[in-house]
Design a protein around this motif. Sequence first.
Motif, PDB file in Angstrom:
ATOM      1  N   PHE A 110       0.829  -1.198   0.000  1.00 42.55           N
ATOM      2  CA  PHE A 110       0.000   0.000   0.000  1.00 42.55           C
ATOM      3  C   PHE A 110       0.869   1.255   0.000  1.00 42.55           C
ATOM      4  CE2 PHE A 110      -2.328   3.356   2.258  1.00 42.55           C
ATOM      5  CZ  PHE A 110      -3.474   3.435   1.477  1.00 42.55           C
ATOM      6  N   ARG A 111       1.897   1.253   0.835  1.00 44.11           N
ATOM      7  CA  ARG A 111       2.790   2.406   0.903  1.00 44.11           C
ATOM      8  C   ARG A 111       3.557   2.586  -0.397  1.00 44.11           C
ATOM      9  NH1 ARG A 111       3.650   7.423   2.324  1.00 44.11           N
ATOM     10  NH2 ARG A 111       5.852   7.895   2.676  1.00 44.11           N
ATOM     11  N   GLU A 112       3.998   1.479  -0.961  1.00 38.81           N
ATOM     12  CA  GLU A 112       4.717   1.547  -2.228  1.00 38.81           C
ATOM     13  C   GLU A 112       3.811   2.078  -3.337  1.00 38.81           C
ATOM     14  OE1 GLU A 112       7.073  -1.481  -5.281  1.00 38.81           O
ATOM     15  OE2 GLU A 112       6.626  -2.080  -3.227  1.00 38.81           O
ATOM     16  N   ALA A 113       2.552   1.647  -3.339  1.00 36.65           N
ATOM     17  CA  ALA A 113       1.591   2.138  -4.336  1.00 36.65           C
ATOM     18  C   ALA A 113       1.365   3.633  -4.176  1.00 36.65           C
ATOM     19  CB  ALA A 113       0.278   1.386  -4.205  1.00 36.65           C
ATOM     20  N   GLN A 114       1.325   4.101  -2.922  1.00 33.95           N
ATOM     21  CA  GLN A 114       1.163   5.533  -2.679  1.00 33.95           C
ATOM     22  C   GLN A 114       2.322   6.336  -3.270  1.00 33.95           C
ATOM     23  OE1 GLN A 114       0.612   5.531   1.667  1.00 33.95           O
ATOM     24  NE2 GLN A 114      -1.409   6.433   1.337  1.00 33.95           N
ATOM     25  N   LEU A 115       3.540   5.828  -3.080  1.00 28.92           N
ATOM     26  CA  LEU A 115       4.713   6.532  -3.586  1.00 28.92           C
ATOM     27  C   LEU A 115       4.712   6.584  -5.111  1.00 28.92           C
ATOM     28  CD1 LEU A 115       7.465   5.140  -1.178  1.00 28.92           C
ATOM     29  CD2 LEU A 115       6.383   7.386  -1.116  1.00 28.92           C
ATOM     30  N   VAL A 116       4.370   5.462  -5.747  1.00 33.91           N
ATOM     31  CA  VAL A 116       4.316   5.430  -7.200  1.00 33.91           C
ATOM     32  C   VAL A 116       3.186   6.324  -7.707  1.00 33.91           C
ATOM     33  CG1 VAL A 116       4.003   3.965  -9.233  1.00 33.91           C
ATOM     34  CG2 VAL A 116       5.281   3.107  -7.259  1.00 33.91           C
ATOM     35  N   TYR A 117       2.054   6.302  -6.991  1.00 33.30           N
ATOM     36  CA  TYR A 117       0.898   7.121  -7.391  1.00 33.30           C
ATOM     37  C   TYR A 117       1.249   8.604  -7.390  1.00 33.30           C
ATOM     38  CZ  TYR A 117      -3.499   9.630  -6.779  1.00 33.30           C
ATOM     39  OH  TYR A 117      -4.529  10.529  -6.891  1.00 33.30           O
ATOM     40  N   ARG A 118       1.974   9.053  -6.369  1.00 36.61           N
ATOM     41  CA  ARG A 118       2.378  10.458  -6.318  1.00 36.61           C
ATOM     42  C   ARG A 118       3.260  10.820  -7.509  1.00 36.61           C
ATOM     43  NH1 ARG A 118       4.119  10.427   0.085  1.00 36.61           N
ATOM     44  NH2 ARG A 118       2.002  10.105   0.928  1.00 36.61           N
ATOM     45  N   LYS A 119       3.969   9.841  -8.009  1.00 35.74           N
ATOM     46  CA  LYS A 119       4.857  10.078  -9.135  1.00 35.74           C
ATOM     47  C   LYS A 119       4.100  10.152 -10.463  1.00 35.74           C
ATOM     48  CE  LYS A 119       9.215   9.959 -10.800  1.00 35.74           C
ATOM     49  NZ  LYS A 119      10.324  10.812 -10.368  1.00 35.74           N
TER      50      LYS A 119
END
Length: 226
Positions: A110-119
């Motif tokens: 979930f955290r990794e998806a958040q980081l990619v999403y912000r990108k």
Amino acid sequence: MDKLLISNFAASLFALLNPLGVLPIFIGYSAGEKRTVQRWLALFVALTALVLLLIFFFAGSSLLRFFGISLDSFRIAGGILLLIIGIGIVNGNSSQAAKDLIAEDQQSDFREAQLVYRKIVIPLAMPLLVGPGVIANVILYATEAEAKKDNALFVGLLGTIIVICFLVFVLFLSGRWLQKIVGDVGLNIVTRILGLIVAAIGVQFMITGLSNIIVNSLTPEILKVR
């Protein structure tokens, strides 16, 4: 409730969002991620598109009144915009975004998806999905429903937005599978067809807007002659 208007709205909204055309870009962004991360990304992007569409859906008519723009004038402007975008889609002149991804780290999916999403939220969610053509289309139909004072039609259009965004989520969720089935050539063909539909809808908007303006301008003159 005008079922034809709702069906036209559903077709135009899906064509303008063009999730099949954006799908290869989404696949490129998420290719190096785990399946769970890809699912979260699909959800995040679809929800972002939904929020943006709802904002323009509810605030659209107020914006028109604030700037003193008539419905027919906006219909013509929106039609021109849709025509240009449709021609661009047919010609394959879609925007290409950079495919830089965040390096993987020891963290939750979930955290990794958040980081990619912000990108990738810009440009993936906006303007690739919710671009100016989509915004014009949503405002136009929302204003149409308000002009008719049809609550059922308004709810129908709102439900259509939710359903279409759910379809976007499903398409992104099954992106790899769809690509294997239809291939890059198949996705390209479908995208061109959607572009043709967008261009045709734009022409119809312009014809309707011009017809209404001409009729409204000639009516007073006819009454004077009589």
